[in-house]
Motif scaffolding. Structure first.
Motif, PDB file in Angstrom:
ATOM      1  N   SER A  80      73.345  26.225  40.746  1.00 27.60           N
ATOM      2  CA  SER A  80      73.332  25.701  39.488  1.00 27.60           C
ATOM      3  C   SER A  80      73.248  24.057  39.586  1.00 27.60           C
ATOM      4  CB  SER A  80      75.012  25.675  38.782  1.00 27.60           C
ATOM      5  OG  SER A  80      75.896  24.811  39.424  1.00 27.60           O
ATOM      6  N   SER A  81      72.738  23.552  38.353  1.00 23.64           N
ATOM      7  CA  SER A  81      72.123  22.200  38.433  1.00 23.64           C
ATOM      8  C   SER A  81      73.381  21.323  38.411  1.00 23.64           C
ATOM      9  CB  SER A  81      71.383  22.132  36.851  1.00 23.64           C
ATOM     10  OG  SER A  81      72.139  22.355  35.921  1.00 23.64           O
ATOM     11  N   TYR A  82      74.464  21.869  37.805  1.00 22.98           N
ATOM     12  CA  TYR A  82      75.783  21.144  37.672  1.00 22.98           C
ATOM     13  C   TYR A  82      76.332  20.801  39.217  1.00 22.98           C
ATOM     14  CZ  TYR A  82      79.976  18.775  36.481  1.00 22.98           C
ATOM     15  OH  TYR A  82      81.175  17.800  36.480  1.00 22.98           O
ATOM     16  N   GLY A 111      74.427  22.696  33.031  1.00 22.43           N
ATOM     17  CA  GLY A 111      73.742  23.419  32.015  1.00 22.43           C
ATOM     18  C   GLY A 111      72.688  24.500  32.409  1.00 22.43           C
ATOM     19  N   CYS A 112      72.279  24.456  33.619  1.00 21.38           N
ATOM     20  CA  CYS A 112      71.184  25.301  34.201  1.00 21.38           C
ATOM     21  C   CYS A 112      71.967  26.275  35.001  1.00 21.38           C
ATOM     22  CB  CYS A 112      70.146  24.936  34.749  1.00 21.38           C
ATOM     23  SG  CYS A 112      68.827  26.196  35.018  1.00 21.38           S
ATOM     24  N   THR A 125      66.984  31.971  35.460  1.00 16.37           N
ATOM     25  CA  THR A 125      67.738  30.934  34.933  1.00 16.37           C
ATOM     26  C   THR A 125      68.496  31.270  33.431  1.00 16.37           C
ATOM     27  OG1 THR A 125      66.073  29.346  34.274  1.00 16.37           O
ATOM     28  CG2 THR A 125      66.919  29.298  36.519  1.00 16.37           C
ATOM     29  N   VAL A 126      69.559  30.780  33.137  1.00 13.60           N
ATOM     30  CA  VAL A 126      69.918  30.469  31.854  1.00 13.60           C
ATOM     31  C   VAL A 126      70.279  29.126  31.942  1.00 13.60           C
ATOM     32  CG1 VAL A 126      72.364  31.335  32.661  1.00 13.60           C
ATOM     33  CG2 VAL A 126      71.587  31.362  30.098  1.00 13.60           C
ATOM     34  N   ASP A 135      80.208  20.280  29.615  1.00 10.70           N
ATOM     35  CA  ASP A 135      80.293  21.225  28.575  1.00 10.70           C
ATOM     36  C   ASP A 135      79.049  22.199  28.554  1.00 10.70           C
ATOM     37  OD1 ASP A 135      82.941  19.878  27.773  1.00 10.70           O
ATOM     38  OD2 ASP A 135      81.811  18.589  26.407  1.00 10.70           O
ATOM     39  N   ASP A 136      78.136  21.496  28.926  1.00 12.53           N
ATOM     40  CA  ASP A 136      76.766  22.606  28.986  1.00 12.53           C
ATOM     41  C   ASP A 136      76.962  23.506  29.958  1.00 12.53           C
ATOM     42  OD1 ASP A 136      75.054  21.338  27.137  1.00 12.53           O
ATOM     43  OD2 ASP A 136      73.927  20.241  28.415  1.00 12.53           O
ATOM     44  N   HIS A 137      77.464  23.226  30.832  1.00 16.92           N
ATOM     45  CA  HIS A 137      77.744  24.113  32.226  1.00 16.92           C
ATOM     46  C   HIS A 137      78.944  25.119  31.901  1.00 16.92           C
ATOM     47  CE1 HIS A 137      78.208  25.538  36.359  1.00 16.92           C
ATOM     48  NE2 HIS A 137      79.726  25.252  36.450  1.00 16.92           N
ATOM     49  N   ARG A 138      80.040  24.805  31.256  1.00 18.62           N
ATOM     50  CA  ARG A 138      81.151  25.335  31.005  1.00 18.62           C
ATOM     51  C   ARG A 138      80.605  26.583  30.082  1.00 18.62           C
ATOM     52  NH1 ARG A 138      85.734  20.929  31.271  1.00 18.62           N
ATOM     53  NH2 ARG A 138      86.404  21.055  33.178  1.00 18.62           N
TER      54      ARG A 138
END
Length: 153
Positions: A80-82, A111-112, A125-126, A135-138
């Motif tokens: 994941s990007s995070y 977020g990705c 990917t989503v 928050d994007d990640h969550r």
């Protein structure tokens, strides 16, 4: 936080994922964002094909740029990007300082998330863009969890 992020990637895996699943997951993400009043852009890819994309009111073309940059990180690292960004923060540095990748092309911001098939690995990917990165990640992790629960039941 990195062990938690690793656990998410181990837990949120699919037996299969196709275009219909992308529509269902993307629609779920859009619905969750609308219910919460979030202005986000949602993008789902299978390989190099964009199979779902929705930009809600209040977003801009900048969100599409962020999505592309986050996707490049996930494709390069398979995480994941995070998680990638957090792994650098855990070492007391930043992705931008240490990865030696063009920040105009790569963003290790939340977020990705990789679409991971059990026994295969990442196949897509989503991505969500529009909120603060955690928050994007969550939002993505929550939607993936709910989607997988609905398929298991």
């Amino acid at each position: 936080m990195t062990p938690e992020l690793q656990e998410q990637e181990e837990r949120l895996r699919f037996d299969r994922f196709d275009h219909d699943d992308a529509w269902e997951l993307g629609s779920r993400l859009v619905g969750m964002a609308r219910e919460r009043g979030h202005a986000v852009t949602v993008d789902i890819r299978l390989g190099d094909q964009q199979v779902f994309h929705c930009a809600l009111a209040g977003t801009t073309p900048d969100n599409d740029d962020w999505i592309e940059r986050k996707i490049r990180v996930v494709r390069r690292f398979g995480r994941s990007s995070y998680r990638i960004g957090q792994s650098y923060r855990d070492r007391g540095t930043t992705f931008e300082e240490q990865a030696h990748l063009d920040p105009a092309l790569y963003a290790a911001h939340g977020g990705c998330f990789p679409i991971i098939l059990k026994g295969t690995g990442p196949v897509g990917t989503v991505t969500v863009s529009g909120l603060p990165q955690l928050d994007d990640h969550r939002l993505v992790v929550e939607a993936l969890g709910l989607f997988l629960e609905s398929k298991a039941g």
